[in-house]
Design an enzyme around this catalytic site. Structure first.
Site, PDB file in Angstrom:
ATOM      1  N   ASP A   1      22.139 -39.618  22.851  1.00 28.48           N
ATOM      2  CA  ASP A   1      22.601 -39.041  21.584  1.00 28.48           C
ATOM      3  C   ASP A   1      22.157 -37.587  21.414  1.00 28.48           C
ATOM      4  OD1 ASP A   1      19.991 -40.534  21.430  1.00 28.48           O
ATOM      5  OD2 ASP A   1      19.866 -39.463  19.529  1.00 28.48           O
TER       6      ASP A   1
ATOM      7  N   TYR B   1       8.893 -41.341  14.285  1.00 30.06           N
ATOM      8  CA  TYR B   1       8.115 -40.273  14.921  1.00 30.06           C
ATOM      9  C   TYR B   1       7.174 -39.618  13.912  1.00 30.06           C
ATOM     10  CZ  TYR B   1      11.360 -40.756  18.784  1.00 30.06           C
ATOM     11  OH  TYR B   1      12.091 -41.268  19.828  1.00 30.06           O
TER      12      TYR B   1
ATOM     13  N   LYS C   1      11.103 -48.079  17.863  1.00 25.52           N
ATOM     14  CA  LYS C   1      10.869 -47.148  18.965  1.00 25.52           C
ATOM     15  C   LYS C   1       9.823 -46.126  18.534  1.00 25.52           C
ATOM     16  CE  LYS C   1      13.086 -43.378  21.522  1.00 25.52           C
ATOM     17  NZ  LYS C   1      14.305 -42.543  21.627  1.00 25.52           N
TER      18      LYS C   1
END
Length: 262
Positions: free
Chosen positions: A24, A145, A172
């Site tokens: 992506d 993140y 993730k």
């Protein structure tokens, strides 16, 4: 929930592990090396039999029209920002769960940046998307993140817990640096955790070691983008990493096959 259960089973298979290849990056960085011609690269990556590829809706639409590529499993990415912006950390929603279903996706993914000014807005978006995923039976992959502390265990573990509590089905995260730290993070949640491949590296040993430590530390898999699609042999590296994740080969066999056949 039956739809979500079936889709998750397709993404993880009999081993309960997964190897996902994010592609992506074009929205953020443009047509960078490896995805200038994304159809050719996707063809090579899919030949390595990963569990899924992550793409935005426009690429998914093109792939769905290509009989060679439509055999894969796909996760549609719903959030975006670009390096052209003054604030690249601000991820906004650019797709919908309904679009993902219409395009045949097996799951959707969101990128959430923590420790930044617009963290509350991104968390709010995640909550809304999570509700729709529950309604439609679509698995939600949350890419979490921490902007200021990308490799520190405590913030990463906190990010994982946020994702689970807001409804993520797969989480993730940044790789924290060791199998021991992977174990600490994984033990703090009760949904599958996968770790990112990080920045591009020319070291085969470094990449394979990270994957091996991730799996032996208790993670459910990996999500590796640039270190797969920018590799000189995307088919081979995908095949070997996928086999390592699923326990079909060990660390030494993976290194030997990559060194011997590249």
């Amino acid at each position: 929930m039956y739809g979500k259960t079936l889709r998750l089973a397709r993404l993880f298979g009999a081993t309960g592990k997964t190897c996902i290849v994010p592609m992506d990056h074009g929205v953020t960085y443009g047509p960078i090396k490896g995805i200038e011609n994304y159809c050719n690269t996707a063809r090579e990556v899919l030949a390595g039999e990963p569990n899924a590829i992550v793409v935005h809706k426009g690429l998914l639409k093109s792939i769905a029209c290509n009989k060679e590529l439509a055999i894969g499993r796909f996760i549609m990415h719903l959030s975006a920002s670009t390096i052209l912006s003054n604030d690249t950390s601000n991820k906004v929603i650019v797709g919908s769960v309904e679009e993902a279903i219409q395009l045949g996706a097996d799951a959707i993914s969101l990128h959430i940046n923590l420790e930044c000014d617009l963290e509350p807005s991104m968390l709010q978006s995640m909550g809304q998307v999570s509700k729709l995923c529950l309604n439609w039976g679509m698995p939600l992959l949350a890419m979490m993140y921490t902007c200021n502390n990308p490799n520190k265990v405590t913030p990463i573990a906190h990010a994982a817990r946020i994702a689970e509590e807001l409804g993520a089905d797969i989480i993730k995260l940044h790789y924290p640096g060791s199998r021991e730290d992977v174990g600490k993070i994984v033990n703090g949640v009760n949904v599958p955790v996968i770790f990112a491949g990080g920045e591009y590296t020319t070291s085969t040993e470094q990449l394979v070691s990270m994957v091996n430590d991730t799996i032996s530390g208790g993670a459910s898999g990996v999500a590796i983008g640039r270190n797969i699609f920018q590799h000189k042999n995307p088919r081979l590296i995908t095949k070997m990493i996928t086999k390592l994740v699923h326990g079909e080969i060990n660390y030494k066999e993976c290194i030997m096959n990559l060194k011997g056949e590249e």
